[in-house]
Design a protein around this motif. Structure first.
Motif, PDB file in Angstrom:
ATOM      1  N   GLU A 229      -7.553  -5.373  19.650  1.00 43.41           N
ATOM      2  CA  GLU A 229      -7.547  -5.922  18.296  1.00 43.41           C
ATOM      3  C   GLU A 229      -8.882  -6.595  17.958  1.00 43.41           C
ATOM      4  O   GLU A 229      -9.172  -6.843  16.784  1.00 43.41           O
ATOM      5  CB  GLU A 229      -6.410  -6.932  18.148  1.00 43.41           C
ATOM      6  CG  GLU A 229      -6.544  -8.154  19.029  1.00 43.41           C
ATOM      7  CD  GLU A 229      -5.359  -9.099  18.919  1.00 43.41           C
ATOM      8  OE1 GLU A 229      -4.511  -8.871  18.028  1.00 43.41           O
ATOM      9  OE2 GLU A 229      -5.277 -10.054  19.718  1.00 43.41           O
ATOM     10  N   THR A 271       0.139  -1.534  21.921  1.00 45.07           N
ATOM     11  CA  THR A 271      -0.226  -2.432  20.830  1.00 45.07           C
ATOM     12  C   THR A 271      -1.704  -2.778  20.958  1.00 45.07           C
ATOM     13  O   THR A 271      -2.309  -2.601  22.019  1.00 45.07           O
ATOM     14  CB  THR A 271       0.582  -3.749  20.860  1.00 45.07           C
ATOM     15  OG1 THR A 271       0.173  -4.528  21.989  1.00 45.07           O
ATOM     16  CG2 THR A 271       2.078  -3.468  20.946  1.00 45.07           C
ATOM     17  N   ASP A 272      -2.264  -3.285  19.867  1.00 44.30           N
ATOM     18  CA  ASP A 272      -3.671  -3.685  19.888  1.00 44.30           C
ATOM     19  C   ASP A 272      -3.910  -4.962  20.673  1.00 44.30           C
ATOM     20  O   ASP A 272      -5.058  -5.348  20.886  1.00 44.30           O
ATOM     21  CB  ASP A 272      -4.182  -3.878  18.454  1.00 44.30           C
ATOM     22  CG  ASP A 272      -4.441  -2.558  17.755  1.00 44.30           C
ATOM     23  OD1 ASP A 272      -4.500  -1.537  18.448  1.00 44.30           O
ATOM     24  OD2 ASP A 272      -4.582  -2.557  16.519  1.00 44.30           O
ATOM     25  N   ARG A 273      -2.847  -5.612  21.112  1.00 45.92           N
ATOM     26  CA  ARG A 273      -3.002  -6.848  21.882  1.00 45.92           C
ATOM     27  C   ARG A 273      -3.248  -6.560  23.357  1.00 45.92           C
ATOM     28  O   ARG A 273      -3.432  -7.486  24.149  1.00 45.92           O
ATOM     29  CB  ARG A 273      -1.767  -7.739  21.715  1.00 45.92           C
ATOM     30  CG  ARG A 273      -1.620  -8.280  20.283  1.00 45.92           C
ATOM     31  CD  ARG A 273      -0.442  -9.229  20.175  1.00 45.92           C
ATOM     32  NE  ARG A 273      -0.592 -10.402  21.038  1.00 45.92           N
ATOM     33  CZ  ARG A 273      -1.354 -11.439  20.759  1.00 45.92           C
ATOM     34  NH1 ARG A 273      -2.064 -11.471  19.640  1.00 45.92           N
ATOM     35  NH2 ARG A 273      -1.413 -12.474  21.578  1.00 45.92           N
ATOM     36  N   ASP A 321       5.174  -1.580  27.588  1.00 46.03           N
ATOM     37  CA  ASP A 321       4.405  -2.587  26.851  1.00 46.03           C
ATOM     38  C   ASP A 321       4.461  -3.938  27.552  1.00 46.03           C
ATOM     39  O   ASP A 321       4.787  -4.977  26.969  1.00 46.03           O
ATOM     40  CB  ASP A 321       4.906  -2.721  25.411  1.00 46.03           C
ATOM     41  CG  ASP A 321       3.960  -3.566  24.549  1.00 46.03           C
ATOM     42  OD1 ASP A 321       2.814  -3.797  24.994  1.00 46.03           O
ATOM     43  OD2 ASP A 321       4.384  -4.013  23.457  1.00 46.03           O
ATOM     44  N   HIS A 323       2.053  -6.467  29.033  1.00 45.65           N
ATOM     45  CA  HIS A 323       0.621  -6.727  28.936  1.00 45.65           C
ATOM     46  C   HIS A 323       0.056  -7.225  30.264  1.00 45.65           C
ATOM     47  O   HIS A 323       0.418  -8.321  30.713  1.00 45.65           O
ATOM     48  CB  HIS A 323       0.335  -7.782  27.865  1.00 45.65           C
ATOM     49  CG  HIS A 323       0.667  -7.325  26.485  1.00 45.65           C
ATOM     50  ND1 HIS A 323       0.297  -8.039  25.363  1.00 45.65           N
ATOM     51  CD2 HIS A 323       1.322  -6.234  26.039  1.00 45.65           C
ATOM     52  CE1 HIS A 323       0.731  -7.405  24.283  1.00 45.65           C
ATOM     53  NE2 HIS A 323       1.366  -6.310  24.676  1.00 45.65           N
TER      54      HIS A 323
END
Length: 416
Positions: A229, A271-273, A321, A323
């Motif tokens: 992100e 996700t962009d995280r 997902d 992280h």
């Protein structure tokens, strides 16, 4: 020589048991028996071992093992406090110059990093801030004391990681559809690792971003590592938490865009995280996946079965997902040590036997100062022009020397 420590756990082995293998890895020529670096490193390692064992002749120093201990110092006896004490020992009133102290400590630090790779140590204790705090500051007498990647070294390293990434990605993307799923996952993981290494190298080589701004610092929660992100590949920019304690945009030049775009496509983060440069440490990822799935209500048997479906926990983390943390700054140094070695790049530097992260930044600074001057370089490096002029004063000195030579030639020509 017979190794009588072969049956011991790595952490329980004496420090000296690692020296021959380390020096062979770092030596030059047949069997790694030659080279100035090997000779100098052997001398400093022996001094460190004598100091650790209390054999340096200091009446008030008994070494790092308890007085009642009946063994030579082992890797279990090492932590960052030991290296801090050794930094104090080197920095003591022994008549050593500042840059000499830094150089001697660098030999021990390089060995410590190698020991992490080889499984003797869990962390690069010698590079911890608390360990290096007693070392004297650079006296500024020799700008060359700080490593700067030369154009030849930069090209050699970037060509190497590009070739590795292209080969791994092609091997993965051309696999037949009926390939065994685990074998296909192994190929994908190999491609992801090679693509991550390439992206990391080009970012360090061309953006001049500080490694501490790019990756995770375990001691500073604000420095959690760049996430997807934070990157805009269309605009060619990347948000980083600067040394001046604020977020700022850094430029991504053309040589960085394509490797990052290819890497993102291959990773396909949920996700962009997600971190751009996730850790690949097996133990860290295994613990993370097990804890996260347990928090989601999965039973241990189901977790084990789920993990068994994947060749690597990173791939399971991508699908679920979960992280992972970013690679740390220490991890980046170890990665560059590995890549410098596999690329067979010759390094002649008193402090580093590999292309260190800060050398990429300084190498880019050299390019910018020579091409566009100090003002432009200062903006790109996120430094004051005064500091850039000080750090790269050798460039101006060389240019002024050329001017003086030209003036002398003109005067001499007029007096003939």
């Amino acid at each position: 020589m017979i190794d009588d420590t072969a049956g011991q756990e790595p952490a329980a082995r004496p420090l000296r048991s690692s020296f021959d293998r380390y020096l062979q890895d770092k030596g030059k020529g047949r069997g790694g028996e030659g080279g100035n670096y090997r000779r100098n490193a052997a001398r400093e390692l022996e001094r460190f071992a004598e100091w650790a064992a209390g054999e340096r002749g200091d009446d008030d120093w008994t070494g790092i093992t308890p007085e009642e201990a009946d063994h030579d110092p082992t890797f279990e006896d090492l932590d960052e406090r030991v290296f801090r004490e050794y930094a104090r020992h080197l920095s003591g009133d022994r008549g050593l110059k500042q840059n000499t102290v830094q150089t001697y400590y660098a030999y021990i630090s390089a060995w410590c990093g190698w020991c992490v790779n080889e499984g003797y140590l869990e962390a690069h204790y010698a590079q911890r801030a608390s360990a290096t705090a007693p070392l004297p500051d650079d006296d500024g007498r020799k700008p060359g004391d700080q490593q700067a990647w030369t154009p030849e070294q930069r090209h050699a390293l970037t060509r190497h990681v590009d070739a590795q990434a292209r080969e791994a990605i092609e091997a993965y993307t051309t696999l037949p559809d009926n390939m065994d799923p685990l074998d296909k996952q192994r190929a994908r993981y190999a491609a992801l690792k090679a693509a991550r290494d390439r992206a990391l190298v080009v970012v360090l080589a061309y953006t001049a971003v500080r490694v501490g701004e790019l990756l995770r610092d375990p001691d500073d929660p604000r420095r959690r590592g760049v996430r997807w992100e934070d990157i805009d590949l269309e605009d060619g920019s990347m948000d980083v938490y600067r040394k001046k304690q604020q977020w700022d945009a850094a430029s991504l030049p053309d040589p960085v865009i394509s490797p990052l775009r290819s890497y993102r496509k291959l990773m396909d983060p949920p996700t962009d995280r997600w971190p751009v440069f996730p850790t690949l440490d097996q133990r860290t990822l295994a613990e993370l996946v097990q804890e996260e799935l347990a928090d989601r209500g999965e039973q241990s048997e189901a977790i084990d079965e789920r993990r068994g479906e994947y060749a690597r926990d990173l791939l399971l983390a991508l699908d679920e997902d979960i992280h992972p943390p970013s690679i740390t700054t220490d991890g980046a140094r170890l990665t560059l040590q590995r890549l410098t070695e596999t690329a067979e790049i010759d390094i002649d530097h008193p402090k580093h036997d590999y292309l260190a992260p800060h050398g990429g930044r300084r190498g880019m600074g050299e390019v910018l100062v020579r091409a566009f001057g100090y003002t432009v370089a200062a903006r790109y490096l996120d430094n004051s022009e005064e500091m850039v002029r000080e750090r790269y004063s050798h460039i101006e000195a060389g240019e002024l020397g050329d001017v003086a030579t030209e003036a002398l030639n003109e005067i001499d020509g007029n007096t003939r």
